[in-house]
Design an enzyme around this catalytic site. Structure first.
Site, mmCIF file in Angstrom:
data_model
loop_
_atom_site.group_PDB
_atom_site.id
_atom_site.type_symbol
_atom_site.label_atom_id
_atom_site.label_comp_id
_atom_site.label_asym_id
_atom_site.label_seq_id
_atom_site.Cartn_x
_atom_site.Cartn_y
_atom_site.Cartn_z
ATOM 1 N N GLN A 111 -3.363 -5.758 -8.049
ATOM 2 C CA GLN A 111 -2.792 -7.724 -8.320
ATOM 3 C C GLN A 111 -3.589 -7.314 -9.691
ATOM 4 O OE1 GLN A 111 -4.573 -6.960 -4.998
ATOM 5 N NE2 GLN A 111 -2.213 -5.927 -4.382
ATOM 6 N N THR A 142 -1.797 -13.770 -3.948
ATOM 7 C CA THR A 142 -2.514 -12.430 -2.550
ATOM 8 C C THR A 142 -3.501 -12.850 -1.753
ATOM 9 O OG1 THR A 142 -2.104 -10.182 -1.876
ATOM 10 C CG2 THR A 142 -3.907 -11.158 -4.093
ATOM 11 N N ASN A 148 -0.145 -3.215 -0.917
ATOM 12 C CA ASN A 148 0.533 -3.967 -2.147
ATOM 13 C C ASN A 148 0.603 -3.689 -3.567
ATOM 14 O OD1 ASN A 148 -2.475 -4.387 -1.850
ATOM 15 N ND2 ASN A 148 -2.020 -7.207 -1.939
ATOM 16 N N GLY A 181 0.589 -0.616 -6.055
ATOM 17 C CA GLY A 181 1.001 1.021 -6.236
ATOM 18 C C GLY A 181 0.714 0.815 -7.559
ATOM 19 N N HIS A 182 0.172 2.776 -8.185
ATOM 20 C CA HIS A 182 0.422 3.083 -9.557
ATOM 21 C C HIS A 182 0.725 4.883 -9.166
ATOM 22 C CE1 HIS A 182 -3.747 2.827 -7.194
ATOM 23 N NE2 HIS A 182 -3.881 4.651 -7.185
ATOM 24 N N ASP A 194 0.498 -5.880 -12.297
ATOM 25 C CA ASP A 194 1.651 -4.527 -13.557
ATOM 26 C C ASP A 194 1.593 -4.704 -14.376
ATOM 27 O OD1 ASP A 194 2.408 -3.795 -10.725
ATOM 28 O OD2 ASP A 194 3.354 -6.394 -11.017
ATOM 29 N N LYS A 229 -3.195 2.560 -16.521
ATOM 30 C CA LYS A 229 -3.708 3.678 -18.391
ATOM 31 C C LYS A 229 -4.682 3.856 -18.969
ATOM 32 C CE LYS A 229 -2.712 3.909 -22.118
ATOM 33 N NZ LYS A 229 -2.145 3.981 -23.703
ATOM 34 N N LYS A 287 -3.055 -1.661 -15.935
ATOM 35 C CA LYS A 287 -4.080 -0.905 -16.079
ATOM 36 C C LYS A 287 -4.705 0.608 -15.181
ATOM 37 C CE LYS A 287 -4.304 -3.740 -12.172
ATOM 38 N NZ LYS A 287 -3.177 -4.873 -11.569
HETATM 39 P P1 IMP Z 1 0.933 -9.688 -0.620
HETATM 40 O O1 IMP Z 1 0.397 -9.617 -1.388
HETATM 41 O O2 IMP Z 1 1.593 -8.698 -0.332
HETATM 42 O O3 IMP Z 1 0.872 -11.202 0.502
HETATM 43 O O4 IMP Z 1 2.068 -10.310 -1.349
HETATM 44 C C1 IMP Z 1 1.603 -11.337 -1.897
HETATM 45 C C2 IMP Z 1 2.667 -11.951 -3.296
HETATM 46 O O5 IMP Z 1 1.930 -10.822 -4.362
HETATM 47 C C3 IMP Z 1 3.775 -11.683 -3.267
HETATM 48 O O6 IMP Z 1 4.632 -12.125 -5.467
HETATM 49 C C4 IMP Z 1 3.076 -10.226 -4.193
HETATM 50 O O7 IMP Z 1 4.806 -9.773 -4.869
HETATM 51 C C5 IMP Z 1 2.598 -10.114 -5.368
HETATM 52 N N1 IMP Z 1 1.929 -9.119 -5.235
HETATM 53 C C6 IMP Z 1 1.517 -8.012 -4.449
HETATM 54 N N2 IMP Z 1 0.593 -6.960 -4.750
HETATM 55 C C7 IMP Z 1 1.015 -7.051 -6.372
HETATM 56 C C8 IMP Z 1 1.184 -6.202 -7.493
HETATM 57 O O8 IMP Z 1 -0.167 -5.220 -6.641
HETATM 58 N N3 IMP Z 1 1.580 -6.418 -8.175
HETATM 59 C C9 IMP Z 1 2.086 -7.320 -8.542
HETATM 60 N N4 IMP Z 1 2.657 -8.408 -7.595
HETATM 61 C C10 IMP Z 1 2.025 -8.015 -6.389
#
Ligand code: IMP
Length: 511
Positions: A262, A277, A55, A57-58, A30, A35, A33
């Site tokens: 991520q 993750t 997981n 999101g943009h 977060d 932009k 990226k």
């Molecule tokens: P998972 O990827 O859903 O298994 O989550 C594992 C950890 O990674 C958790 O703390 C989530 O909040 C974090 N996480 C997963 N994807 C993102 C992302 O795109 N941005 C920020 N944190 C993420």
């Protein structure tokens, strides 16, 4: 020269002789990226994602509206210009979400003629979402605070050698055999869970309201085969390709932009394990997930928020403003239960970025930076920039960096940067060393057992307290801001290439 021409010229200068570049986040995700990827998508011929799944999101702006995409690469709105957007082998793909993103593109009349997806990418199944939600719910002790998108169990099955791939959607017999083998294992695991909770989850929106439920066997194999192969397979079939072969064939010839997801500190290999993750979202993991390796890499931009950090989900965060209070609040463990932006605003209408109370100060920065999860809507935990963690991330990245979201700190009187930790845990053997209470650490050991006992030691800097609007070059930035950049540069050896002072393309300074 107009501002756009100026930008194009700066991008061309930075990418001179570059064929393959990567954009990754050096924090917990977060960092903006989207932009930076967007800036370079015009330069690239191919934009490829290599890690994670829904997981991430943009936000993509289509016409006057903003949409959040989770799977499709950020470069999709350059499809009309003939750019290829590819989803690489390292991803975990939930076909339901993928299909819904395609429908949204159809609805908005946005082309995706050149979108391709790797046949060997991991396929997320209903059982993965069920396991993820079941592991995270019901007061489970091993909670990670995941996004609940089934990402962990998808990769667990991959490493357990019982995973399915996107290409399996094309071959019904193969799909059915592999699914059965997968469920032979996973149903044994599921029998250890409360059946009432499983039923409830299977009837939730996220699991298509009960279509996969079987009162005898928990999951109905025929229903999954039919939905996945007959519906998703037909819809996605035309996009499935050997992306590895395509990327390698074009590497060094066409311009390839690898889009990270991520952040480094969430990487399964290098992050704050176990609060990570399950994919390797470091630079090397991204390249591998795109079907490449470092020998092809010409430029990698590591994204760092200037000069704060955020984290969504559980796990240690030494510089978190408001400490445990903030962690519990954002994690839905306060007396208020789950909170979102609206609830926060209602409960704490007047918070200030200079609040003496750090919990409230963190909340004000969250509001200023719009730090709410794109995928889950959760408030992101907020803290100051942590150099020991950055140094540990830089072991695995290049020094080229982009500092983003600087405008968020425009009104802050005092900015703190953590340059070391004061270890406050009990004696901890770390290989041949012992870390003792009171030791100062200048580079983080990202393992949660150590990080959770690290108290930040700060250097304070006066803020610039003014707008950055209209600044086009580094020397035009306020002196106070440049002093902090120089401090970070001296402490970590990073080479800031880009400083982003707002969401718009024009609010970008090339250093
Ligand atoms: P998972 O990827 O859903 O298994 O989550 C594992 C950890 O990674 C958790 O703390 C989530 O909040 C974090 N996480 C997963 N994807 C993102 C992302 O795109 N941005 C920020 N944190 C993420």
């Amino acid at each position: 020269m107009n501002k756009n021409g100026f930008l194009t010229e700066r991008i061309a200068k930075l990418t001179k002789n570059v064929k393959t570049m990567a954009v990754t986040c050096l924090q917990w995700g977060d960092t903006g990226k989207g932009k930076i990827v967007d800036l370079f998508s015009g330069w690239a011929d191919i934009i490829v994602r290599g890690t994670g799944g829904a997981n991430a999101g943009h936000t993509i702006v289509l016409g006057l509206k903003k949409f959040i995409f989770h799977l499709i690469p950020s470069g999709i709105h350059f499809d009309k210009d003939g750019k290829v957007n590819a989803m690489g082998r390292g991803m975990a793909i939930d076909p339901e979400i993928f299909v819904s993103e395609l429908s949204l593109l159809d609805k908005q009349k946005i082309s995706y003629d050149n979108l391709i997806v790797a046949g060997n990418a991991n396929l997320t199944l209903p059982v993965h979402i069920l396991l993820d939600l079941a592991n995270e719910g019901g007061g489970s002790k091993g909670k990670i605070g995941t996004t609940g998108r089934g990402i962990g169990p998808t990769y667990v099955d991959f490493y357990g050698r019982r995973g399915l791939t996107i290409n399996d959607l094309l071959n019904k017999d193969v799909f059915a055999i592999k699914l059965k083998r997968n469920l032979d294992y996973n149903l044994r695991v599921l029998r250890g869970y409360d059946p009432v909770m499983l039923k409830e989850l299977l009837f939730s929106e996220r699991l298509s309201k009960g279509i996969y439920y079987d009162s005898q066997n928990i999951l109905n194999i025929e229903a999954i085969v039919s939905k996945y192969v007959d519906e998703y397979g037909k819809r996605l079939g035309g996009l499935i390709r050997d992306v590895d072969a395509y990327i390698i064939k074009n590497a060094g010839k066409k311009k390839i932009l690898c889009e990270g997801a991520q952040g480094h500190n969430l990487s399964i290999l290098h992050g704050s394990y176990p609060f990570v993750t399950p994919s390797d979202c470091s630079l090397d993991g991204l390249l591998a997930g795109c079907g490449l390796n470092r020998s092809y890499l010409d430029l990698a931009l590591g994204i760092i928020k200037g000069f704060y950090m955020t984290r969504v989900g559980d796990g240690p965060f030494p510089t978190e403003l408001g400490g445990k209070l903030s962690d519990d609040w954002c994690g839905g463990r306060s007396s208020e239960g789950k909170v979102d932006r609206a609830k926060e605003l209602e409960k704490y209408p007047d918070v200030s970025v200079d609040d003496e109370d750090e919990f409230r100060q963190g909340m004000a920065l969250r509001r200023a930076g719009d730090e709410y999860g794109a995928t889950t809507g959760r408030p992101r935990r907020v803290g100051w920039l942590d150099l020991p963690l950055l140094k540990s991330a830089l072991r695995w990245a290049t020094k080229d960096a982009a500092l983003t979201k600087l405008d968020v700190l425009n009104d802050v009187e005092e900015i703190k940067i953590c340059y070391a930790y004061d270890y406050q845990g009990s004696d901890y053997r770390y290989g041949d060393k012992i870390i003792r209470r009171g030791d100062h650490l200048y580079e983080a050991i990202p393992a949660a057992e150590v990080l959770q006992y690290c108290q930040p030691i700060y250097n304070s800097f006066p803020g610039w307290q003014g707008s950055l609007a209209g600044v086009t070059d580094y020397d035009g930035l306020p002196r106070q801001l440049r002093e902090i950049v120089e401090y970070v540069r001296n402490q970590t050896d990073i080479l800031p290439r880009i400083i982003s002072t707002g969401a718009d393309r024009e609010e970008t300074i090339f250093v």
